[in-house]
Design a protein around this motif. Structure first.
Motif, short mmCIF file in Angstrom:
data_model
loop_
_atom_site.label_atom_id
_atom_site.label_comp_id
_atom_site.label_asym_id
_atom_site.label_seq_id
_atom_site.Cartn_x
_atom_site.Cartn_y
_atom_site.Cartn_z
N VAL A 77 0.83 -1.21 0.00
CA VAL A 77 0.00 0.00 0.00
C VAL A 77 0.86 1.26 0.00
CG1 VAL A 77 -1.88 -1.13 1.26
CG2 VAL A 77 -0.13 0.13 2.53
N THR A 78 0.20 2.37 -0.29
CA THR A 78 0.79 3.69 -0.11
C THR A 78 -0.04 4.41 0.94
OG1 THR A 78 1.61 3.79 -2.37
CG2 THR A 78 1.33 5.89 -1.22
N ILE A 79 0.64 4.92 1.96
CA ILE A 79 -0.02 5.64 3.04
C ILE A 79 0.37 7.11 2.96
CG2 ILE A 79 -0.17 5.97 5.54
CD1 ILE A 79 0.26 2.99 5.87
N THR A 80 -0.63 7.97 3.03
CA THR A 80 -0.41 9.41 3.13
C THR A 80 -0.83 9.81 4.54
OG1 THR A 80 -0.86 9.71 0.79
CG2 THR A 80 -0.99 11.66 2.17
N GLY A 81 0.01 10.60 5.19
CA GLY A 81 -0.28 11.03 6.55
C GLY A 81 0.82 11.92 7.08
N TYR A 82 1.02 11.86 8.38
CA TYR A 82 2.05 12.70 9.01
C TYR A 82 2.62 11.96 10.22
CZ TYR A 82 -1.75 13.72 12.27
OH TYR A 82 -2.78 13.60 13.16
N TYR A 83 3.84 12.34 10.60
CA TYR A 83 4.49 11.74 11.76
C TYR A 83 4.16 12.53 13.01
CZ TYR A 83 7.33 8.69 8.83
OH TYR A 83 7.74 7.73 7.96
N THR A 84 3.99 11.80 14.11
CA THR A 84 3.81 12.40 15.42
C THR A 84 4.53 11.54 16.44
OG1 THR A 84 2.17 13.35 16.94
CG2 THR A 84 1.67 11.19 16.01
N THR A 85 4.71 12.06 17.62
CA THR A 85 5.34 11.29 18.69
C THR A 85 4.27 10.87 19.68
OG1 THR A 85 7.41 12.50 18.46
CG2 THR A 85 7.08 11.31 20.52
N LYS A 86 4.22 9.57 19.95
CA LYS A 86 3.29 9.05 20.96
C LYS A 86 4.10 8.65 22.18
CE LYS A 86 -0.60 7.60 18.29
NZ LYS A 86 -1.90 7.08 18.63
N GLU A 87 3.55 8.95 23.34
CA GLU A 87 4.19 8.59 24.61
C GLU A 87 3.58 7.29 25.11
OE1 GLU A 87 6.63 10.15 26.34
OE2 GLU A 87 6.81 11.81 24.90
N TYR A 88 4.40 6.27 25.23
CA TYR A 88 3.95 4.98 25.72
C TYR A 88 4.51 4.73 27.12
CZ TYR A 88 2.42 3.95 20.96
OH TYR A 88 1.78 3.98 19.74
N VAL A 89 3.76 4.01 27.95
CA VAL A 89 4.16 3.77 29.32
C VAL A 89 5.48 2.98 29.38
CG1 VAL A 89 3.52 2.63 31.49
CG2 VAL A 89 1.79 3.87 30.15
N GLU A 90 5.54 1.86 28.67
CA GLU A 90 6.73 1.01 28.75
C GLU A 90 7.77 1.32 27.69
OE1 GLU A 90 6.42 -3.12 29.53
OE2 GLU A 90 4.58 -2.90 30.69
N ARG A 91 7.35 1.75 26.52
CA ARG A 91 8.28 1.98 25.41
C ARG A 91 8.78 3.41 25.34
NH1 ARG A 91 5.03 0.72 20.55
NH2 ARG A 91 6.94 1.09 19.41
N GLY A 92 8.14 4.31 26.09
CA GLY A 92 8.54 5.71 26.06
C GLY A 92 8.07 6.38 24.77
N PRO A 93 8.68 7.50 24.40
CA PRO A 93 8.26 8.22 23.20
C PRO A 93 8.67 7.48 21.92
CG PRO A 93 10.15 9.31 24.20
CD PRO A 93 9.75 8.19 25.11
N ARG A 94 7.72 7.37 20.99
CA ARG A 94 7.96 6.69 19.71
C ARG A 94 7.37 7.51 18.57
NH1 ARG A 94 11.78 3.05 20.90
NH2 ARG A 94 11.10 1.69 22.55
N GLU A 95 8.09 7.57 17.47
CA GLU A 95 7.56 8.23 16.27
C GLU A 95 6.58 7.28 15.58
OE1 GLU A 95 9.56 11.16 13.23
OE2 GLU A 95 10.11 9.09 12.77
N VAL A 96 5.40 7.81 15.26
CA VAL A 96 4.33 7.02 14.66
C VAL A 96 3.81 7.77 13.43
CG1 VAL A 96 2.01 6.09 15.03
CG2 VAL A 96 3.68 6.01 16.87
N LEU A 97 3.52 7.03 12.37
CA LEU A 97 2.91 7.60 11.18
C LEU A 97 1.40 7.55 11.35
CD1 LEU A 97 2.99 8.67 8.26
CD2 LEU A 97 3.12 6.28 7.50
N VAL A 98 0.75 8.73 11.37
CA VAL A 98 -0.70 8.80 11.47
C VAL A 98 -1.25 8.77 10.04
CG1 VAL A 98 -2.68 10.16 12.24
CG2 VAL A 98 -0.57 10.14 13.60
N ALA A 99 -1.95 7.68 9.70
CA ALA A 99 -2.46 7.50 8.35
C ALA A 99 -3.73 8.32 8.14
CB ALA A 99 -2.74 6.03 8.09
N GLU A 100 -3.73 9.10 7.07
CA GLU A 100 -4.92 9.85 6.67
C GLU A 100 -5.58 9.23 5.44
OE1 GLU A 100 -4.26 14.34 8.00
OE2 GLU A 100 -2.79 13.70 6.49
#
Length: 84
Positions: A53-76
């Motif tokens: 697939v091709t995903i269009t979206g944007y990157y954001t940082t999510k704060e997780y309890v055990e994994r800490g901050p992670r960059e995530v692609l938010v798919a639009e």
């Protein structure tokens, strides 16, 4: 927020420590595995899971309890792509 377009193989059912994560990843040749938030496009994600697939979206940082901050692609948008 900068819009990006990334192509790869989308998979669900990913397990992360403590359940911290979206459960979705885009496996790419050049960028490695990218965690994807598909909340806005769940129907598209389910329709195209385990496909190229091709995903269009944007990157954001999510704060997780055990994994800490992670960059995530938010798919639009997720589109089926002819590919590998």
């Amino acid at each position: 927020m900068t819009t990006v377009t990334v192509t790869g193989f989308i998979v669900d059912g990913m397990n992360y420590p403590g359940g911290d994560g979206t459960g979705w990843e885009l496996q790419t040749d050049d960028l490695g595995n990218i965690e994807v938030d598909v909340e806005q496009v769940t129907a598209q994600a389910l329709r195209f899971r385990h496909q190229f697939v091709t995903i269009t979206g944007y990157y954001t940082t999510k704060e997780y309890v055990e994994r800490g901050p992670r960059e995530v692609l938010v798919a639009e948008q997720i589109c089926l792509t002819s590919g590998q």
